[in-house]
Design a protein around this motif. Structure first.
Motif: not given
Ligand code: DX5
Ligand code: ZN
Length: 219
Positions: A73-85
Motif C-alpha cells: 500500500n505505498p499510495d497511503k504514504y507517498i504524500q508523507a514521504f514527499a513532505d518529509s523531503g
C-alpha cells in the motif's frame, strides 16, 4: 543514449548511533544521492526505519534523497514521504495494483517517480508505463537485507531495460540495488546502468568516501 555513472550510498548500512556524521560524510563525498530503504515487515521480511528518520535526514542532507519503499500500500504514504523531503520515490511493481495511478500520484507531489522490479519480475512488464517514469530500479538481490550476493541475471535485465528506454526516447534512469562492489559495479555501468546503490560495500570499507569515488570510475 549513453549512461551516466552515479552512486547512491544506502544508509541502511550506516552507523545509526552516528547517523549525522555519516550523512555529513556523504555530503562531502562524490555521492549523487542518499538511498533510504523503507521496509514494513510485510512486503519484505525485515523492518528498517520510516518517515521521522527521513524528515530528520533531509534537514542536513545536501544530496537528494532517493527513497525506496519496500512496503505494501505505498499510495497511503507517498504524500508523507514527499513532505518529509524525498526527491525520488520508488515503489515496487509487485506492490501496486494500479501502478499508473501510483506513479502519477508521486509526480503530483513534485517528486520523481520510480518503479522497482524484484529479481524475478521481467523488464518487459514496464513497456506501457516506461515513458511515464523518471527512473527504474532493478533489484539485484531479493529485497530486505543489505550484504547479500549479487544475482548475475541482472546484467541482461539492464541491457533489456536500456533497449526499452532507448526505444521510447525517454530520459528514464536505470538504478541497480544490491550486491554492488567494484567488480559488479564495473559490469553494471558497462551494461548501461546510470545509478548504483551501494550499502555494505561503502559503509563497510575503511574509507567510505574514497570507495564512493572509486565506484564511479571503475574501469
Ligand atoms: C535491500 C536494499 C538495499 C541494500 C543494499 O533490500 O534495498 O538498498 O541497502 O545493500 P548492499 O549494497 O549491502 O547489497
Ligand atoms: Zn534499496
Amino acid at each position: 543514449m549513453s549512461n551516466q555513472r552515479l552512486i547512491a550510498p544506502s544508509i541502511l548500512s550506516a552507523d545509526f548511533t552516528r547517523l549525522g556524521a555519516d550523512i555529513e560524510m556523504l555530503n562531502q563525498s562524490e555521492a549523487d544521492y542518499i538511498h533510504c530503504d523503507i521496509m514494513d515487515g510485510v512486503f519484505v521480511p525485515n523492518l528498517s526505519f520510516g518517515i521521522p528518520i527521513i524528515s530528520q535526514v533531509s534537514k542536513i542532507a545536501k544530496k537528494p534523497l532517493d527513497v525506496h519503499l519496500m512496503i505494501v500500500n505505498p499510495d497511503k504514504y507517498i504524500q508523507a514521504f514527499a513532505d518529509s523531503g524525498a526527491s525520488i520515490i520508488t515503489v515496487h511493481y509487485e506492490a501496486c495494483d494500479h501502478l499508473h495511478r501510483t506513479v502519477h500520484s508521486i509526480k503530483d507531489t513534485g517528486a520523481q517517480a520510480s518503479v522497482c522490479l524484484n529479481p524475478h519480475t521481467p523488464v518487459h512488464l514496464l513497456k506501457d508505463i516506461i515513458s511515464d517514469l523518471d527512473m527504474v530500479l532493478l533489484m539485484s538481490v531479493n529485497p530486505g537485507f543489505g550484504g547479500q550476493t549479487f544475482i548475475e541475471n541482472t546484467y541482461q535485465k539492464v541491457k533489456g531495460l536500456r533497449d526499452l528506454i532507448d526505444s521510447t526516447n525517454s530520459k528514464c534512469k536505470i538504478e541497480i540495488d544490491g550486491g554492488v562492489n567494484y567488480e559488479t559495479g564495473k559490469k553494471l555501468f558497462e551494461a548501461g546502468a546510470d545509478i548504483l546503490v551501494a550499502g555494505s560495500f561503502v559503509f563497510g570499507s575503511e574509507n567510505p568516501s574514497e570507495t564512493i569515488s572509486k565506484l564511479k570510475t571503475v574501469s
